[in-house]
Design a protein around this motif. Structure first.
Motif, PDB file in Angstrom:
ATOM      1  N   GLU A 233      45.059  25.476  43.668  1.00  0.00           N
ATOM      2  CA  GLU A 233      44.781  25.887  45.055  1.00  0.00           C
ATOM      3  C   GLU A 233      43.390  25.454  45.495  1.00  0.00           C
ATOM      4  OE1 GLU A 233      45.312  30.074  45.398  1.00  0.00           O
ATOM      5  OE2 GLU A 233      47.446  30.008  44.837  1.00  0.00           O
ATOM      6  N   GLU A 234      42.404  25.681  44.649  1.00  0.00           N
ATOM      7  CA  GLU A 234      41.022  25.351  45.005  1.00  0.00           C
ATOM      8  C   GLU A 234      40.787  23.840  45.051  1.00  0.00           C
ATOM      9  OE1 GLU A 234      38.854  27.387  46.222  1.00  0.00           O
ATOM     10  OE2 GLU A 234      40.277  29.052  45.962  1.00  0.00           O
ATOM     11  N   PHE A 235      41.431  23.088  44.145  1.00  0.00           N
ATOM     12  CA  PHE A 235      41.312  21.632  44.189  1.00  0.00           C
ATOM     13  C   PHE A 235      41.940  21.079  45.463  1.00  0.00           C
ATOM     14  CE2 PHE A 235      40.244  19.463  39.946  1.00  0.00           C
ATOM     15  CZ  PHE A 235      39.251  20.394  39.672  1.00  0.00           C
ATOM     16  N   ALA A 236      43.046  21.684  45.894  1.00  0.00           N
ATOM     17  CA  ALA A 236      43.698  21.233  47.122  1.00  0.00           C
ATOM     18  C   ALA A 236      42.821  21.515  48.339  1.00  0.00           C
ATOM     19  CB  ALA A 236      45.053  21.932  47.277  1.00  0.00           C
ATOM     20  N   LYS A 237      42.163  22.661  48.353  1.00  0.00           N
ATOM     21  CA  LYS A 237      41.310  23.037  49.487  1.00  0.00           C
ATOM     22  C   LYS A 237      40.124  22.091  49.661  1.00  0.00           C
ATOM     23  CE  LYS A 237      42.188  28.048  49.288  1.00  0.00           C
ATOM     24  NZ  LYS A 237      41.559  29.359  48.964  1.00  0.00           N
ATOM     25  N   CYS A 238      39.525  21.670  48.556  1.00  0.00           N
ATOM     26  CA  CYS A 238      38.302  20.870  48.631  1.00  0.00           C
ATOM     27  C   CYS A 238      38.560  19.362  48.550  1.00  0.00           C
ATOM     28  CB  CYS A 238      37.316  21.294  47.547  1.00  0.00           C
ATOM     29  SG  CYS A 238      37.836  20.845  45.877  1.00  0.00           S
ATOM     30  N   GLY A 239      39.818  18.955  48.385  1.00  0.00           N
ATOM     31  CA  GLY A 239      40.143  17.534  48.345  1.00  0.00           C
ATOM     32  C   GLY A 239      40.135  16.908  46.967  1.00  0.00           C
ATOM     33  N   LEU A 240      39.788  17.676  45.932  1.00  0.00           N
ATOM     34  CA  LEU A 240      39.756  17.119  44.581  1.00  0.00           C
ATOM     35  C   LEU A 240      41.159  16.785  44.063  1.00  0.00           C
ATOM     36  CD1 LEU A 240      37.001  19.119  42.644  1.00  0.00           C
ATOM     37  CD2 LEU A 240      37.065  16.657  43.104  1.00  0.00           C
ATOM     38  N   SER A 241      42.168  17.423  44.637  1.00  0.00           N
ATOM     39  CA  SER A 241      43.531  17.156  44.186  1.00  0.00           C
ATOM     40  C   SER A 241      43.932  15.705  44.434  1.00  0.00           C
ATOM     41  CB  SER A 241      44.523  18.087  44.895  1.00  0.00           C
ATOM     42  OG  SER A 241      44.462  17.900  46.298  1.00  0.00           O
ATOM     43  N   LYS A 242      43.274  15.055  45.382  1.00  0.00           N
ATOM     44  CA  LYS A 242      43.578  13.649  45.685  1.00  0.00           C
ATOM     45  C   LYS A 242      42.689  12.685  44.902  1.00  0.00           C
ATOM     46  CE  LYS A 242      45.236  14.590  50.366  1.00  0.00           C
ATOM     47  NZ  LYS A 242      45.066  14.314  51.818  1.00  0.00           N
ATOM     48  N   GLU A 286      36.402  14.260  34.885  1.00  0.00           N
ATOM     49  CA  GLU A 286      36.003  14.335  36.282  1.00  0.00           C
ATOM     50  C   GLU A 286      34.994  15.471  36.464  1.00  0.00           C
ATOM     51  OE1 GLU A 286      35.671  13.529  40.292  1.00  0.00           O
ATOM     52  OE2 GLU A 286      36.651  12.337  38.716  1.00  0.00           O
ATOM     53  N   GLU A 287      33.890  15.169  37.112  1.00  0.00           N
ATOM     54  CA  GLU A 287      32.881  16.195  37.363  1.00  0.00           C
ATOM     55  C   GLU A 287      33.335  17.117  38.489  1.00  0.00           C
ATOM     56  OE1 GLU A 287      28.239  16.537  38.861  1.00  0.00           O
ATOM     57  OE2 GLU A 287      28.999  14.643  38.044  1.00  0.00           O
ATOM     58  N   ILE A 288      33.268  18.413  38.247  1.00  0.00           N
ATOM     59  CA  ILE A 288      33.607  19.406  39.262  1.00  0.00           C
ATOM     60  C   ILE A 288      32.299  19.960  39.834  1.00  0.00           C
ATOM     61  CG2 ILE A 288      34.854  21.543  39.753  1.00  0.00           C
ATOM     62  CD1 ILE A 288      36.435  21.094  37.159  1.00  0.00           C
ATOM     63  N   PRO A 289      32.042  19.802  41.127  1.00  0.00           N
ATOM     64  CA  PRO A 289      30.811  20.328  41.722  1.00  0.00           C
ATOM     65  C   PRO A 289      30.640  21.815  41.413  1.00  0.00           C
ATOM     66  CG  PRO A 289      31.945  18.914  43.279  1.00  0.00           C
ATOM     67  CD  PRO A 289      32.881  19.097  42.111  1.00  0.00           C
ATOM     68  N   TYR A 290      29.395  22.222  41.196  1.00  0.00           N
ATOM     69  CA  TYR A 290      29.140  23.598  40.759  1.00  0.00           C
ATOM     70  C   TYR A 290      29.639  24.651  41.749  1.00  0.00           C
ATOM     71  CZ  TYR A 290      26.528  22.736  36.463  1.00  0.00           C
ATOM     72  OH  TYR A 290      26.188  22.380  35.182  1.00  0.00           O
ATOM     73  N   PHE A 294      32.163  27.385  40.430  1.00  0.00           N
ATOM     74  CA  PHE A 294      31.847  28.814  40.451  1.00  0.00           C
ATOM     75  C   PHE A 294      32.889  29.604  41.242  1.00  0.00           C
ATOM     76  CE2 PHE A 294      27.017  28.006  39.793  1.00  0.00           C
ATOM     77  CZ  PHE A 294      27.280  27.698  38.474  1.00  0.00           C
ATOM     78  N   LYS A 295      33.424  29.015  42.309  1.00  0.00           N
ATOM     79  CA  LYS A 295      34.454  29.707  43.082  1.00  0.00           C
ATOM     80  C   LYS A 295      35.717  29.879  42.241  1.00  0.00           C
ATOM     81  CE  LYS A 295      36.769  29.735  47.562  1.00  0.00           C
ATOM     82  NZ  LYS A 295      36.941  29.049  48.871  1.00  0.00           N
ATOM     83  N   ILE A 296      36.083  28.814  41.510  1.00  0.00           N
ATOM     84  CA  ILE A 296      37.246  28.902  40.615  1.00  0.00           C
ATOM     85  C   ILE A 296      37.005  29.956  39.546  1.00  0.00           C
ATOM     86  CG2 ILE A 296      38.594  27.659  38.877  1.00  0.00           C
ATOM     87  CD1 ILE A 296      37.979  25.088  40.549  1.00  0.00           C
ATOM     88  N   ARG A 297      35.804  29.933  38.967  1.00  0.00           N
ATOM     89  CA  ARG A 297      35.440  30.922  37.940  1.00  0.00           C
ATOM     90  C   ARG A 297      35.574  32.348  38.481  1.00  0.00           C
ATOM     91  NH1 ARG A 297      29.235  31.638  37.409  1.00  0.00           N
ATOM     92  NH2 ARG A 297      29.766  32.528  39.445  1.00  0.00           N
TER      93      ARG A 297
END
Length: 325
Positions: A233-242, A286-290, A294-297
Motif C-alpha cells: 500500500e505504501e509503495f503504491a502511494k509514493c510511486g515506488l511500486s513502479k 533498492e533504497e527506500i527513503p527514510y 519510517f511510515k511503513i515501520r
C-alpha cells in the motif's frame, strides 16, 4: 525436456518481438493440443496468467483453470484471481479451499527444502483430486519460466505440478519455459492483459511459506500477510511500486524483547526486502527513503499484532538470493 534456451529465440525486448513469439506459440499450441482440453493450475501470478492468456488465445474454452487456496497467499489474493479470470475474462475456473489441509501438513516442518516438498506434494494431491473429477483432459499446462529451470539445477526445488500420478497421463504444455521474467511481461502486454496484472510482483510457488523461515504457524502467516499488504500500500502511494521490481516482508521464527504500554513484550520482528532485477538471476537492493521507511515501520508496529521490531534486508543477489528460503 530440453532445458537449453534455443539460440534461434530472440530476446523479447519490444512488442513486435512479443507479437512474433505469440504468433509462433499460438500456432505451436494449436498443433500440439488440437481439439483436446488443457488443465492449468492458476495462481494468478504473472507466469500462470500469461500462460493462461496464451492458451485462451490458442484454444479458448478448452482451457480449464484450477485455483487452489493453500493458505499461503497474499491478502485478498484468491478474491482477486476469481474476479479477474472468472468474472472479467470469462475463464472456466475451479476454486479449491485447501487452507486447513496445507497448514496441518506443514505443522512443525522447519527445513526449507522439506517445506517446499510438503507444499509441492500436497498441491499435487489436491490438483490430482480435482483433475480426476474432470473428463476429456489430455494436457497439463504450467507457467514454468527459464530462471525456474536454471535454479532447479542444484539450488532449490520449484513448486509445480509436473509430478502428477501416472494414471492421469497428461502431456505437458509449457509455452513460456524459455522466457525470462521481463520477456513474460512483454508477452503479457502484447496479449492485452492489464498492466496491474502483468507487472504484479513475482511470487514464489510455495507462497508465503518461504517468507516464514522456520516452522510455519498461522500467527506468523497472518503477520506476513498484513505487513506485506501495508508495504505494498505504501509503495503504491509514493510511486515506488513502479520503480521496484519486487518487495515483500519476511517473518522468521524468532522473537525478541520489546516494550509496549509500559510492559515487556516478546514478539516477532518483520524484515522488509526491496530489490530490482531484470531476469531474476541477479538483483540489486533498492533504497527506500527514510520518510517512507519510517511510515511503513510505524504502520506495521501499530497495526500488526505480535510485532515489536522492523528490520531491512540490504543484501544483493548474489551472495543472497531474492527470497530467504
Amino acid at each position: 525436456m530440453n532445458d537449453i534456451r534455443p539460440e534461434s529465440l530472440e530476446r523479447i525486448t519490444n512488442q513486435a518481438l512479443a507479437n512474433k513469439f505469440i504468433d509462433e506459440q499460438v500456432k505451436a499450441l494449436k498443433e500440439q493440443i488440437k481439439d483436446d482440453k488443457v488443465l492449468l493450475a492458476l495462481s494468478g501470478g504473472v507466469d500462470s496468467s500469461v500462460t493462461a492468456a496464451l492458451l485462451i488465445k490458442a484454444i479458448g474454452k478448452n482451457l480449464v483453470c484450477v485455483h487452489v487456496n493453500h493458505g499461503l497467499l497474499r491478502k485478498n489474493e484468491s478474491e482477486q484471481v476469481i474476479n479477474t479470470f472468472k468474472n472479467e475474462l470469462g475463464a472456466t475456473l475451479i476454486y479449491v479451499d485447501a487452507v486447513d489441509r496445507f497448514l496441518d501438513k506443514l505443522a512443525n516442518v522447519s527445513d526449507p527444502e522439506q517445506k517446499r516438498k510438503v507444499i509441492g506434494k500436497e498441491f499435487i494431491d489436491v490438483f490430482a483430486e480435482e483433475a480426476r473429477k474432470l473428463s476429456g483432459i489430455k494436457f497439463l499446462a504450467q507457467g514454468t519460466i527459464y530462471p525456474d529451470i536454471l535454479e532447479s539445477k542444484g539450488i532449490k526445488a520449484h513448486h509445480n505440478v509436473g509430478g502428477l500420478p501416472e494414471d492421469l497421463n497428461f502431456e505437458l504444455v509449457e509455452p513460456v519455459k524459455y522466457l525470462y521474467k521481463d520477456e513474460v511481461r512483454q508477452v503479457g502486454l502484447a496479449l492485452g492483459l492489464k498492466e496491474e496484472m502483468v507487472f504484479r510482483q513475482p511470487f514464489p510457488g510455495p507462497g508465503l511459506g518461504v517468507r516464514c523461515p522456520g516452522a510455519i504457524t498461522r500467527d506468523r502467516l497472518e503477520i506476513v500477510r498484513e505487513s506485506d499488504a501495508i508495504l505494498r500500500e505504501e509503495f503504491a502511494k509514493c510511486g515506488l511500486s513502479k520503480k521496484v521490481w519486487q518487495y515483500f516482508t519476511i517473518v522468521p521464527d524468532y522473537r525478541s524483547t520489546g516494550i509496549k504500554d509500559n510492559k515487556r513484550t516478546y514478539d516477532y520482528f518483520v524484515v522488509l526486502r526491496a530489490v530490482n532485477s531484470v531476469d531474476a538471476t541477479s538483483a540489486t537492493v533498492e533504497e527506500i527513503p527514510y520518510d517512507i521507511l519510517f511510515k511503513i515501520r510505524d504502520r506495521i508496529l501499530s497495526e500488526v499484532q505480535g510485532v515489536n521490531r522492523v528490520l531491512v534486508d540490504i543484501s544483493p543477489k548474489p551472495i543472497a538470493t531474492i527470497e530467504w528460503e
